[in-house]
Scaffold this active site. Structure first.
Site, PDB file in Angstrom:
ATOM      1  N   ASP A 128       0.852  -1.179   0.000  1.00 31.88           N
ATOM      2  CA  ASP A 128       0.000   0.000   0.000  1.00 31.88           C
ATOM      3  C   ASP A 128       0.901   1.247   0.000  1.00 31.88           C
ATOM      4  OD1 ASP A 128      -2.163   1.711   0.039  1.00 31.88           O
ATOM      5  OD2 ASP A 128      -3.244   0.612   1.582  1.00 31.88           O
TER       6      ASP A 128
ATOM      7  N   GLU B 285     -10.707   6.777   4.367  1.00 35.52           N
ATOM      8  CA  GLU B 285      -9.697   6.144   5.231  1.00 35.52           C
ATOM      9  C   GLU B 285      -9.808   6.636   6.686  1.00 35.52           C
ATOM     10  OE1 GLU B 285      -5.871   5.306   3.374  1.00 35.52           O
ATOM     11  OE2 GLU B 285      -6.656   5.928   1.442  1.00 35.52           O
TER      12      GLU B 285
HETATM   13  C1  BGC Z   1      -3.624   9.922  -1.959  1.00 36.89           C
HETATM   14  C2  BGC Z   1      -4.437   8.673  -1.808  1.00 36.89           C
HETATM   15  C3  BGC Z   1      -3.764   7.740  -0.910  1.00 36.89           C
HETATM   16  C4  BGC Z   1      -3.433   8.408   0.372  1.00 36.89           C
HETATM   17  C5  BGC Z   1      -2.591   7.506   1.195  1.00 36.89           C
HETATM   18  C6  BGC Z   1      -3.391  10.523  -0.623  1.00 36.89           C
HETATM   19  O1  BGC Z   1      -2.633  11.679  -0.744  1.00 36.89           O
HETATM   20  O2  BGC Z   1      -4.298  10.826  -2.752  1.00 36.89           O
HETATM   21  O3  BGC Z   1      -4.585   8.001  -3.006  1.00 36.89           O
HETATM   22  O4  BGC Z   1      -4.615   6.671  -0.682  1.00 36.89           O
HETATM   23  O5  BGC Z   1      -2.743   9.609   0.153  1.00 36.89           O
HETATM   24  O6  BGC Z   1      -2.954   7.481   2.514  1.00 36.89           O
HETATM   25  C1  BGC Z   2      -5.176   3.054   0.345  1.00 35.88           C
HETATM   26  C2  BGC Z   2      -5.394   2.054  -0.750  1.00 35.88           C
HETATM   27  C3  BGC Z   2      -5.249   2.717  -2.090  1.00 35.88           C
HETATM   28  C4  BGC Z   2      -3.915   3.412  -2.189  1.00 35.88           C
HETATM   29  C5  BGC Z   2      -3.706   4.125  -3.499  1.00 35.88           C
HETATM   30  C6  BGC Z   2      -3.941   3.865   0.146  1.00 35.88           C
HETATM   31  O1  BGC Z   2      -3.911   4.899   1.050  1.00 35.88           O
HETATM   32  O2  BGC Z   2      -5.117   2.386   1.581  1.00 35.88           O
HETATM   33  O3  BGC Z   2      -6.656   1.473  -0.609  1.00 35.88           O
HETATM   34  O4  BGC Z   2      -5.394   1.768  -3.093  1.00 35.88           O
HETATM   35  O5  BGC Z   2      -3.811   4.352  -1.160  1.00 35.88           O
HETATM   36  O6  BGC Z   2      -4.485   5.248  -3.614  1.00 35.88           O
END
Ligand code: BGC
Ligand code: BGC
Length: 619
Positions: free
Chosen positions: A307, A501
């Site tokens: 991830d 998230e």
């Molecule tokens: C991104 C997300 C990613 C996240 C990670 C953000 O800045 O746009 O895609 O999942 O960071 O926690």
């Molecule tokens: C998320 C994932 C996601 C990735 C890319 C992470 O923060 O946990 O689910 O696929 O970012 O955006």
């Protein structure tokens, strides 16, 4: 398990492995974020993949500009010395949701309420076509999480608390992404996530944000939220997500593992590791679960992607150990996402120092190439541009609208106030959420956190009501509910603030003071009160429900608000059923054997409303 590739293709991979330098192999194992990639680096470093994170769109954010951006990266990869085609990845978790103009389907919690694998398969196919239109062939979905604590900000990404239902819908979605075969021109590689037990983390175990509420994290510093970070932290943000799952092995195997087994049987070739830990050990360093169980016992032949910036959490301050531990545990490709050159140098040094074996590198690259070959990227690195006409097309929106209709769960309906009678002299519609496309789409829509208002083309619930109600002039919209008129029926639409998230973790799940004030005003002016809740999870409403005549859980329906209106107005029946228990009190939001419920999983009223009139088409 039979191998996904022919003898001939396997020989091709072995030949490539024999020719590639260590640097080229490490390049394949590297995934950079598109805003960080410097021009020329895809070719120079032979990067295996580039991704768009949530909101990682080109300017302007149009399907055409997306296609041009992705095609540029693919062309560069073909110009590198090895010439291995690049695999671009996105989070198309409810449609191609970063793209303005794409069809946005209900989030998974709503799809769980439909219990309809055939529908979910069609959603997977429509999503794949829109994704492939932008030349992307990899989707970080489906999430097969089994959320146990509803306060988790990712609850809505899970279909249900029932492992069998999650497995069925995930397999259907995977089949939809695949289409006629992995090597067909519009197949999209699913990433089944987040392995494993991401939904079992305990409140208070997340370490993403430290106890002083300070985030040392580049990513969070970039995130835009409707409310300030400080206020969110006070409400419980980053308490559950990415935390520790304290469950025993029997529970891990019986509740959280089954969807992975089912997905592997369905032929998936990518799994994403979870930020979370199991019994104190982070999944990204969990060799026995990643390698022995997933690749050994379950026979997974594809690759594991990390991830976003997740390996950095393994040994803060010691990046070399982060890299070596993750790769040795079984991570095959690393979503770096920012400083990819540092990752490449570090992994090379770890191999040269003998802390990561050449055999492990070959195994990782073999798995990545297996997926690329299976997708037919070597013969056809780009998709057909004509697919662009399918982004947000009426056929896909019709599927989304069907999903919306089937996802609504009617939980109370005193005196059959629903469906709304077409003979009502007037209908009061209250709540800003009734006319807020962003709120009805939720997080992971155009931006990571989602937003408010017309962030992308679609129909709000209010617009749908004006169309479906027969007498549009009788729909009186009063956003704040302040009116001196009296109405036979008032419809209040309430919504959670959009989140994604850990930003959506909450200490308590309740209606806001603003919601309660709105309800009090509408209650006073109406004989009957209907409440529609737009939310990523059940909220505790035990004290309020007695005051309502009808209650509809509408989840996060996406761009097709018409679907909500159709069911409210009786053009289609209520058929949705809860995929989660609905908690009775704040003590019940984290599911245990003794939790009490207001409604059980499976609940949902299906009033028979006589003759069902035909659906009127969306103009
Ligand atoms: C991104 C997300 C990613 C996240 C990670 C953000 O800045 O746009 O895609 O999942 O960071 O926690
Ligand atoms: C998320 C994932 C996601 C990735 C890319 C992470 O923060 O946990 O689910 O696929 O970012 O955006």
């Amino acid at each position: 398990m039979t191998h996904p590739l022919s003898e001939e293709n396997r020989a091709l991979i072995e030949r490539l492995l024999g020719e590639m330098t260590l640097g080229e192999k490490i390049g394949q194992m590297t995934q950079a974020e598109k805003n960080s990639v410097r021009r020329g680096d895809v070719a120079r470093l032979g990067l295996g993949s580039v991704l768009s994170g949530g909101g990682g769109s080109p300017k302007p954010n149009t399907p055409e500009a997306w296609r041009e951006m992705v095609t540029g990266f693919i062309r560069e990869s073909l110009a590198s010395p090895v010439g291995i085609p690049l695999l671009y990845g996105v989070d198309a978790v409810h449609g191609h949701n970063n793209v303005v103009g794409a069809t946005i389907f209900p989030h998974n919690i709503g799809l769980g309420a439909t219990r309809d694998p055939d529908l979910v398969r069609r959603i997977g196919r429509a999503t794949a076509l829109e994704v492939a239109a932008t030349n992307v062939r990899w989707d970080f979905a489906p999430a097969v999480s089994l959320p146990q604590d509803l306060r988790w900000g990712r609850t809505y990404e899970g279909y249900s608390q029932d492992p069998a239902l999650v497995s069925d819908l995930a397999v259907a979605y995977i089949e939809g992404l695949r289409g006629e075969g992995w090597d067909s021109p519009t197949s999209v590689l699913p990433s089944v996530k987040h392995y494993v037990a991401d939904g079992a983390t305990a409140f208070g175990t997340s370490t993403r944000v430290n106890r002083l509420g300070v985030t040392l994290d580049h990513t969070l510093a970039l995130a835009r939220t409707g409310e300030g970070m400080r206020s969110l932290l006070n409400q419980g943000a980053w308490q559950i997500d990415q935390g520790d799952s304290p469950i025993d092995e029997a529970t891990l195997r019986s509740v959280h593992l089954p969807p992975y087994r089912a997905a592997i049987e369905a032929g998936v070739l990518n799994v994403m590791a979870s930020y979370s830990s199991w019994q104190g050990l982070k999944m990204h360093a969990h060799r026995s679960l990643l390698t022995d169980v997933l690749k050994g016992e379950l026979g997974f032949q594809g690759f594991v992607v990390s991830d976003w910036e997740a390996i950095d959490q393994l040994h803060p301050g010691d990046y070399a150990s982060c890299v070596a531990d993750a790769v040795n545990a079984g991570v095959d490709m690393v979503m770096v996402p920012f400083d990819y050159e540092r990752f490449i140098h570090t992994l090379r040094a770890e191999v040269e120092a003998g802390r990561v074996s050449g055999a492990r590198i070959d195994d990782a690259v073999r798995r990545i190439l297996t997926a690329k070959v299976a997708l037919g990227l070597f013969e056809r690195p780009s998709t057909d541009e004509a697919l662009l006409s399918l982004v947000g097309c009426p056929e896909h929106r019709a599927v989304a609208r069907e999903a919306v209709r089937k996802s609504l769960v009617l939980l109370k309906n005193e005196g059959n106030v629903l469906p709304l009678s077409p003979d009502l002299p007037a209908l009061l519609v209250a709540g800003e959420a009734a006319d807020d496309l962003g709120a009805q789409c939720g997080g992971w829509t155009i931006t990571w956190m989602g937003g408010h208002g017309p962030t992308t083309p679609g129909t709000t619930i209010l617009e749908g009501l004006r169309r479906q109600f027969g007498h549009p002039a009788r729909v009186h919209y009063v956003p704040n509910g302040e009116t001196s008129s009296r109405y036979p029926v008032g419809l209040a639409v309430l919504a959670e603030e959009p989140y994604a998230e850990g930003m959506g973790d909450r200490r308590e799940l309740r209606l806001s003071p603003k919601h309660l004030a709105l309800l009090a005003r509408v209650r006073q002016q109406c004989d009957r009160l209907v409440v529609v809740l737009l939310s990523g999870r059940p909220l505790v409403i035990t004290e309020q429900v007695p005051d309502w005549d009808a209650f509809v859980a509408a989840w996060l329906p996406g761009t097709e608000g018409d679907g909500v209106a159709e069911v409210l107005c009786g053009a289609a029946p209520f058929t949705g059923r809860l995929g989660f228990d609905w908690p009775l009190s704040q003590a019940d939001v984290a599911r245990t054997a003794t939790s009490q419920n207001l409604w059980k999983i499976g609940a949902g009223l299906t009033p028979v409303s006589g003759e069902i009139p035909p659906l009127s088409p969306t103009p």
